[in-house]
Enzyme design. Structure first.
Site, PDB file in Angstrom:
ATOM      1  N   SER A 117       0.830  -1.200   0.000  1.00 46.36           N
ATOM      2  CA  SER A 117       0.000   0.000   0.000  1.00 46.36           C
ATOM      3  C   SER A 117       0.873   1.263   0.000  1.00 46.36           C
ATOM      4  CB  SER A 117      -0.968  -0.040   1.178  1.00 46.36           C
ATOM      5  OG  SER A 117      -2.039   0.834   0.982  1.00 46.36           O
TER       6      SER A 117
ATOM      7  N   ASP B  49      -5.733  -4.134  -2.286  1.00 49.96           N
ATOM      8  CA  ASP B  49      -4.769  -3.724  -1.269  1.00 49.96           C
ATOM      9  C   ASP B  49      -4.172  -4.939  -0.566  1.00 49.96           C
ATOM     10  OD1 ASP B  49      -3.635  -2.771   1.247  1.00 49.96           O
ATOM     11  OD2 ASP B  49      -4.619  -0.876   0.816  1.00 49.96           O
TER      12      ASP B  49
END
Length: 763
Positions: free
Chosen positions: A99, A245
């Site tokens: 991320s 993610d």
């Protein structure tokens, strides 16, 4: 960004997914040894050694790897940590990030300096990049005209009788362009081992919940996949896998760095900690805690693998939340301080010869920042012709350095057609030439859409108006961009319309637009502020217009319309029903440069139009009318001034009741009833001031006031300032997904007051 606090947005919208994601995490942990072995040898998870050996040096020291966790805005702390490593001459032989850790780590691995990275993430408008809404200046003039109707901005797909929705609230159009620009110098490198520092980006497969390690392909795409918050952002498709993610699988990728060949790992964890018992006091906080479990548990499992030779750094970021991007500058020194607290251990890893440190870090080639472009290719994945798509873009000069700003402007205008889900670019090579490939992907929930609308006008002690609309729009019906919209409105004003819009000619700027419509409208007559009667007008007919659009800012229409119907007194003194025919020619020109139709902050809107009733077109009464309007907005800080003037006159004949000019209601001589005044002539000047309150991006709120001067007149000779009415209002307005909502108090100079509640555009 990490899947901790940031996943809460997805959970708030799709709570069932939480249970599913937790279940997937459990399944992942129970994978068989054979399945794990398969993952390790798959193309997406193939890992290469890092460090001196990978850099072509002898193995004279331990290989040092950096693991950077996700955590949104908190991730800026990674910059502070890396700065200390650089100052202490601690070599970094490989990096893996999740991320925000993938953003910082990927950019540093590409050869960007820490100063450049810090400046870049500080200058990004994060509220904007996580909003796919097209800047109004980039919308086509046709799409701007959609703002004229009371329709909700977001449209649902409606194809083959089924309602369809996008896979994420945000498709990532803007963030993709940002990442493409930042990684442009290494855009032609598709093996992440060949970056200045070997790098891996960690994502998760939303189908299986498995960790997916990306070490090849487009660096921008790999970073984007790692930060694609499930449900909030659309998954990224890579090699047939839907990636989101990586925080739900490996928010702190220590094992990834170790498998890259690192002997010593420096792990930096900036993920948001779980809440304490005292902090859990609402449904929202419970939901946030559930979100935290998805990432915190896999982080703890990774931390448990650290050995005495590794270094664990956990900056104390206090109350800086995942989405606090306005506090990025606070996070950087916090990361530095956390690294300095581990200075003794880090100094054990310091190289004695600074030259060795420099050999591990390649600088970006200045020429790679603006490559010379020799060709442009188009990958148009839609039913539209290439000519239609490229007509929105200025021709890129060949043999010149890439003009990124010009390219992004062209891409924004293509995206502004609202046909495409994503429009992006990449550098490609053909022999010894470098070029650009622009890819435009049609929306997977299109090309047909449903939109709903709501218009409410309520006045305390007066009349109330409620209309509900549903509209079906078919786009890209042919290669030239033809589209068909059908709209049904039910309520106080009932109507059904069907419009076809077909572009043609050079650059598809010309168009023909036939329209059919049927509807019923009530006109109320007032005397001294009191309603004395209502006439109901039913009409049916059609119109045909041809015209031309001028860039994204203006349009000209010429055409004719015919309506046939009847007028009936619904309230008031009984009168026989009266049939009528209305045949008109018209010409109108519109200039629209406003940045927002609901609460404009800057720009102008202007229109001029002529309508003429002609017996040759079937009208009962001949007349000529001229309508002129202008408004402009100017802002400074949170403050905005909006000035406008409208003038309408019947300069020949007498217009019928359905063509009279009307005034009254909020912002149209506030204090009066809606449409209380009517006449053959009208004029009104308005000055509005409003100030934005707070910083909630998705719910802008304003407080303001207006001053208004105008009237309607039956005879041209009656028009004068002395006969004009002065009025004003104070209001609170909120720009919502349903449209603008206002609560206002209006007052006229003679003391007539009104309390309004409006849903729908009024400016």
């Amino acid at each position: 960004m990490n899947g901790n606090t940031q996943m809460k947005n997805a959970i708030n919208i799709f709570p069932i997914q939480i249970a599913r994601q937790i279940l997937l995490c459990k399944i992942r942990r129970r994978l068989s040894v054979a399945a794990i072995a398969f993952l390790l040898i798959s193309p997406l998870t193939a890992l290469a050694d890092c460090g001196p050996t990978a850099q072509g040096e002898s193995k004279s020291r331990p290989r040092i790897g950096l693991a950077l966790s996700g955590g949104g805005a908190r991730g800026a702390a990674h910059i502070g940590v890396i700065r200390v490593l650089h100052e202490q001459k601690v070599p970094i032989d490989c990096i893996a990030g999740t991320s925000m850790g993938a953003i910082i780590g990927g950019l540093y691995a590409s050869g960007m300096s820490l100063e450049e990275i810090e400046q870049a993430i500080d200058e990004i408008d994060w509220d904007d990049v996580f909003d796919d809404s097209t800047y109004r200046a980039d919308k086509t003039f046709r799409r701007k005209r959609d703002d004229d109707a009371f329709l909700i901005k977001r449209a649902l797909g409606f194809n083959d009788g089924k309602i369809e929705m996008p896979l994420g609230l945000v498709q990532g159009q803007k963030i993709d362009l940002v990442l493409s620009k930042l990684t442009l110098p290494v855009a032609l490198i598709d093996d992440f081992d060949k970056l200045a520092i070997p790098f891996r980006s960690v994502a998760a497969d939303i189908v299986t919940g498995e960790q997916v390690v990306l070490g090849s392909g487009s660096l921008a795409t790999a970073i984007r996949a790692s930060m694609s918050i499930a449900a909030a952002m659309a998954p990224v498709l890579i090699d047939g896998r839907m990636l989101v993610d990586g925080g739900i699988a490996a928010n702190l990728p220590i094992s990834v760095v170790r498998e890259m060949g690192a002997d010593v790992i420096i792990a930096v964890d900036i993920s948001t900690p779980l809440k304490s018992r005292d902090e859990i006091g609402s449904v929202l906080s419970v939901t946030e805690q559930l979100s935290g479990f998805l990432t915190r548990r896999n982080v703890q499992l990774e931390i448990a693998t650290l050995t005495e030779t590794d270094v664990f750094i956990e900056p104390d970021l206090g109350d800086i939340a995942t989405a606090d991007f306005d506090r990025i500058r606070e996070a950087v020194p916090t990361g530095r301080q956390a690294a300095l607290e581990n200075l003794g251990r880090l100094q054990e890893l310091t190289l004695s010869d600074s030259a060795d440190t420099e050999s591990l870090r390649a600088e970006l080639d200045p020429l790679s920042r603006r490559p010379i472009i020799e060709f442009v290719r188009w990958d148009n994945q839609s039913a539209l012709s290439n000519d239609f798509v490229t007509s929105r873009v200025e021709e890129m000069p060949l043999g010149q350095p890439l003009d990124v700003e010009k390219l992004e402007l062209g891409i924004a205008r293509i995206y502004g057609t609202q046909i495409f889900q994503k429009v992006g670019y990449q550098l490609v090579e053909d022999g010894d030439q470098t070029g650009i490939k622009v890819t435009a992907v049609e929306r997977d929930w299109g090309p047909k859409y449903l939109q709903f609308g709501l218009n409410v006008a309520s006045q305390a002690g007066g009349e109330n108006l409620i209309n509900v609309s549903v509209s079906h729009l078919s786009t890209a019906m042919n290669a030239a961009g033809g589209e068909w919209r059908n709209t049904l409105t039910l309520g106080d004003e009932t109507s059904l319309s069907s419009t076809f819009h077909q572009p043609f000619g050079r650059d598809y700027r010309y168009f023909v637009a036939p329209k059919l419509l049927v509807g019923n409208t009530d006109f109320t007559e007032f005397q001294s502020g009191d309603a004395i009667g209502t006439i109901s007008v039913f009409s049916a007919g059609g119109e045909l217009a041809v015209g031309r659009e001028f860039g994204n800012w203006g349009g000209l229409r010429i055409g004719a319309r015919y309506l046939s119907g009847n007028k009936d007194v619904r309230i008031g003194e009984p009168a026989p029903e009266q049939d009528f025919d209305l045949g008109e020619a018209f010409v109108d020109m519109t200039v629209d440069r406003l940045d927002n139709r609901n609460f404009p902050r800057r720009g102008v809107f202007a229109s001029i139009g002529w309508t003429g009733g002609r017996e040759s077109l079937g009208t009962d009464v001949e007349f000529d009318q001229l309508m002129i309007g202008f408004s402009g907005a100017k802002s400074w800080g949170r403050h905005t001034l909006l000035a406008g003037i409208r003038y309408g006159t019947t300069f020949s004949g007498q217009a019928p009741i359905e063509r009279l000019f009307r005034l009254g209601g909020f912002l149209n001589l506030s204090g009066l009833n809606p449409d209380e005044l009517s006449g053959q002539h009208t004029g009104i000047a308005t000055l509005a001031y409003y100030r934005r309150l707070g910083d909630i991006a998705f719910l802008p709120t304003y407080i303001g006031a207006t001053a208004e001067l105008g009237n309607t007149w039956q005879d041209n000779s009656d028009i004068s300032l002395d006969s004009s009415i002065f009025a004003g209002s104070v209001f609170i307005g909120v720009d919502t997904i349903l449209g603008p909502i206002y609560t206002a108090v209006g007052l006229t100079e003679d003391g007539q007051t009104a309390l309004y509640f409006y849903v729908g555009r009024t400016f």
